[in-house]
Structure formats: structure tokens, C-alpha cells
Scaffold this motif. Structure first.
Motif, PDB file in Angstrom:
ATOM      1  N   SER A  97      17.226  25.815   1.408  1.00  0.00           N
ATOM      2  CA  SER A  97      17.246  25.287   2.768  1.00  0.00           C
ATOM      3  C   SER A  97      18.511  25.747   3.457  1.00  0.00           C
ATOM      4  N   PHE A  98      18.525  25.574   4.781  1.00  0.00           N
ATOM      5  CA  PHE A  98      19.709  25.916   5.543  1.00  0.00           C
ATOM      6  C   PHE A  98      20.672  24.734   5.553  1.00  0.00           C
ATOM      7  N   PHE A  99      21.754  24.899   6.237  1.00  0.00           N
ATOM      8  CA  PHE A  99      22.822  23.907   6.331  1.00  0.00           C
ATOM      9  C   PHE A  99      22.244  22.501   6.525  1.00  0.00           C
ATOM     10  N   LEU A 100      22.540  21.611   5.567  1.00  0.00           N
ATOM     11  CA  LEU A 100      22.060  20.241   5.591  1.00  0.00           C
ATOM     12  C   LEU A 100      20.539  20.169   5.694  1.00  0.00           C
ATOM     13  N   GLY A 101      19.858  21.065   4.904  1.00  0.00           N
ATOM     14  CA  GLY A 101      18.404  21.027   4.848  1.00  0.00           C
ATOM     15  C   GLY A 101      17.757  21.380   6.164  1.00  0.00           C
ATOM     16  N   ASP A 102      16.924  20.461   6.673  1.00  0.00           N
ATOM     17  CA  ASP A 102      16.175  20.737   7.901  1.00  0.00           C
ATOM     18  C   ASP A 102      17.006  20.523   9.154  1.00  0.00           C
ATOM     19  N   ILE A 103      18.228  20.062   9.014  1.00  0.00           N
ATOM     20  CA  ILE A 103      19.048  19.766  10.188  1.00  0.00           C
ATOM     21  C   ILE A 103      19.279  21.018  11.023  1.00  0.00           C
ATOM     22  N   SER A 104      19.542  22.143  10.359  1.00  0.00           N
ATOM     23  CA  SER A 104      19.815  23.357  11.125  1.00  0.00           C
ATOM     24  C   SER A 104      18.615  23.789  11.949  1.00  0.00           C
ATOM     25  N   LEU A 105      17.419  23.706  11.373  1.00  0.00           N
ATOM     26  CA  LEU A 105      16.227  24.080  12.126  1.00  0.00           C
ATOM     27  C   LEU A 105      15.978  23.088  13.266  1.00  0.00           C
ATOM     28  N   TYR A 106      16.282  21.839  13.042  1.00  0.00           N
ATOM     29  CA  TYR A 106      16.187  20.841  14.109  1.00  0.00           C
ATOM     30  C   TYR A 106      17.111  21.221  15.264  1.00  0.00           C
ATOM     31  N   VAL A 107      18.341  21.603  14.933  1.00  0.00           N
ATOM     32  CA  VAL A 107      19.321  21.967  15.958  1.00  0.00           C
ATOM     33  C   VAL A 107      18.918  23.263  16.654  1.00  0.00           C
ATOM     34  N   VAL A 108      18.497  24.260  15.884  1.00  0.00           N
ATOM     35  CA  VAL A 108      18.081  25.542  16.468  1.00  0.00           C
ATOM     36  C   VAL A 108      16.967  25.330  17.486  1.00  0.00           C
ATOM     37  N   GLY A 109      16.055  24.420  17.194  1.00  0.00           N
ATOM     38  CA  GLY A 109      14.917  24.200  18.078  1.00  0.00           C
ATOM     39  C   GLY A 109      15.220  23.384  19.313  1.00  0.00           C
ATOM     40  N   ARG A 110      16.426  22.806  19.398  1.00  0.00           N
ATOM     41  CA  ARG A 110      16.744  21.913  20.505  1.00  0.00           C
ATOM     42  C   ARG A 110      18.025  22.253  21.251  1.00  0.00           C
ATOM     43  N   ALA A 111      18.890  23.055  20.686  1.00  0.00           N
ATOM     44  CA  ALA A 111      20.180  23.356  21.313  1.00  0.00           C
ATOM     45  C   ALA A 111      19.983  24.161  22.597  1.00  0.00           C
ATOM     46  N   ASP A 112      20.838  23.901  23.578  1.00  0.00           N
ATOM     47  CA  ASP A 112      20.796  24.632  24.843  1.00  0.00           C
ATOM     48  C   ASP A 112      21.672  25.878  24.820  1.00  0.00           C
ATOM     49  N   ARG A 113      22.387  26.092  23.739  1.00  0.00           N
ATOM     50  CA  ARG A 113      23.264  27.253  23.595  1.00  0.00           C
ATOM     51  C   ARG A 113      22.848  28.056  22.368  1.00  0.00           C
ATOM     52  N   PRO A 114      23.316  29.287  22.248  1.00  0.00           N
ATOM     53  CA  PRO A 114      22.984  30.084  21.069  1.00  0.00           C
ATOM     54  C   PRO A 114      23.463  29.416  19.780  1.00  0.00           C
TER      55      PRO A 114
END
Length: 291
Positions: free
Chosen positions: A115-132
Motif C-alpha cells: 500500500s501507499f503511505f498510510l495505506g489507503d490514505i494517500s489514494l484518498y488524498v490524491v482523489g480529493r486534493a486541490d493541488r498536485p
């Protein structure tokens, strides 16, 4: 409000430290500051005159302090700030991303179940962040401006559907600050009728490739004028966009792909190209939200 800073999320793992090294080098290239962020929901308010052994925040502080010490040695002129927040990781990272030019996270590796950083947290952030958001794998070649290693080119994957100004600006600035060529890649699947019993109809394949090349040229034309010093190599690949960007990224220093900010309520937040890139590309991957 966006600040002139690159933020990296730290969790004490080797992967997050690799992300911090990448973020420091990128911040220095772009002449930005670096923020080291650690989120721990149980973070307690500081107490005066508390011995280190009794400090409940000791390890949280240690994670950030150790990273800062190493990065300061590598980049003595880089402004570095520390931020410890008593929040859930998802909330803290999204808030930090909104205040940063980019957010950098570490990845867990190449194994199928990793998994990525802190499991699914990174994918959660990637899908919602307004910045790169940039995902960096541990164990890769770490390059800095002072390493003496010639940096590799960078790749941007383009869909050619709708405006992608945020992605293209990020890609051109990245190539410019690194002084490397930019490879603009577009993948396009062949239509069903292009496949014949003996393989692929060459005439149909040629027509599809020529049409895609014209569209790619049209998208890149104003950016070539805006960044005349950036060498651009454009490429059309007759395969699925997901396969095209992952294969193109082999041997590159960074893969940059776009993510639509506004998707259908029934559609997943991360499309197949982003999913394929973040799970299979061996270089760092930057996911850039755009309209």
C-alpha cells in the motif's frame, strides 16, 4: 490560501523519508520553502519544563526533527519549517495540500499487496486534493541539484479531452526547473474495426495515429511558445492510455498525469490511468487536478 511551500507528509517510515528527500530537492529547484508535516490525532498540548522522557509528543517531534537535520545537511540554504498537528492524517494532509504548491507522500513499494503511505490514505488524498500530489517510492535513485548525476527527462500523459492547463503548466515548469526534456505522451486505443484476422489494419492505424498527432500538436502549440527553452518530444502510442503512460515512464525521472476535479457522482474519484500510474510506474508520480 496557497503558500510558496512544498509540503511532505512524514510518518517515520523509510518511504516517507525518501519522499522528504525528493520534496527537498524539488523545493530547492523551484526556489520554494519545505514544510515537514506529521499528523497524530493523540498529539497533546506542549507543557513547559517537561522532560523528554515524559513528553507524550517525543516520537512525533523526533520524526520531524531527524528529517529536518538530514535535509538541512543536504540543502543548507533551503528554508525548512516543521508542523505537528493533532488531526487525522487525511484531514491534515488535505489541509496542507490546500496551503501548498504541492504535497509529497511516500509509497510502500511494488508488491501487489503493498500500500501507499498510510495505506489507503494517500489514494484518498490524491482523489480529493486541490493541488498536485506526488507519490515517491523508496529505493529509487535520489537526485538533487548537487548530486552530480544527470537528471532524466520527465513525462506528462495527456488525454486531449478538455482543458488541462494546470497539468501542462506543472509539466513545463518541472522540465524547465530541472533543465531536462519534456516528453508529452498520448495513448489512444484502436477502434474495434481496426482489428482483422491477420492483426491490425495498417491504414486504420495510420489514420488514428495521424488524427491523434494533429490533436496533440494543437494542444502543445501555445505551450511551446510560452516555454521556448523547454525541449519537448511528443509521442502518440496506439494502446490504452493507462498502458501508454506507464510504459513511457520507464527510465524517466517523473510521470505527471491529470485528474479531473469534478467527476460524475457515480464515477470513481481516480480513473484507470491514475490508478495504473500510481500502482505500476516505477518513478515518482505527480497527480495534478484540473477542470
Amino acid at each position: 490560501m496557497e503558500e510558496q511551500v512544498v509540503t511532505v507528509g512524514l510518518d517515520g517510515s523509510p518511504e516517507s523519508l525518501a519522499a522528504a528527500r525528493w520534496a527537498a530537492a524539488e523545493a530547492e529547484r523551484r526556489e520554494l520553502a519545505l514544510r515537514l508535516l506529521h499528523a497524530w490525532i493523540l498529539l497533546s498540548p506542549p507543557t513547559p519544563d517537561s522532560p523528554s522522557a515524559d513528553d507524550q509528543n517525543y516520537w512525533a517531534k523526533r520524526i520531524v526533527h531527524d528529517a529536518r537535520m538530514e535535509l538541512s545537511r543536504r540543502h543548507p540554504d533551503l528554508p525548512i519549517e516543521e508542523e505537528l498537528v493533532a488531526q487525522e492524517a487525511e484531514t491534515a494532509l488535505l489541509d496542507a495540500a490546500a496551503r501548498s504548491r504541492m504535497l509529497v507522500l511516500g509509497s510502500r513499494g511494488m508488491e501487489p499487496l503493498a500500500s501507499f503511505f498510510l495505506g489507503d490514505i494517500s489514494l484518498y488524498v490524491v482523489g480529493r486534493a486541490d493541488r498536485p500530489v506526488v507519490l515517491v517510492r523508496a529505493g529509487g535513485v535520489e537526485q538533487t541539484r548537487t548530486s552530480g548525476v544527470r537528471e532524466r527527462d520527465v513525462v506528462v500523459g495527456l488525454s486531449l479531452h478538455g482543458p488541462q492547463d494546470n497539468l501542462l503548466e506543472f509539466a513545463y515548469v518541472t522540465a524547465f526547473t530541472r533543465g531536462v526534456p519534456l516528453r508529452a505522451v498520448h495513448g489512444r486505443s484502436l477502434p474495434v474495426h481496426a482489428y482483422v484476422p491477420w492483426g491490425v489494419d495498417p491504414g486504420i492505424a495510420r489514420d488514428v495515429a495521424e488524427e491523434a498527432q494533429r490533436e496533440l500538436d494543437e494542444v502543445l502549440r501555445p505551450w511551446r511558445k510560452k516555454f521556448p527553452r523547454v525541449e519537448v518530444v511528443d509521442e502518440v502510442r496506439l494502446e490504452s492510455p493507462a498502458q501508454a503512460v506507464v510504459r513511457a515512464a520507464g527510465g524517466s525521472g517523473l510521470l505527471m498525469i491529470g485528474r479531473r476535479k469534478h467527476r460524475s457522482a457515480l464515477a470513481p474519484r481516480l480513473g484507470p490511468v491514475v490508478q495504473s500510474a500510481v500502482h505500476h510506474a516505477r518513478c515518482p508520480v505527480a497527480v495534478v487536478p484540473h477542470e
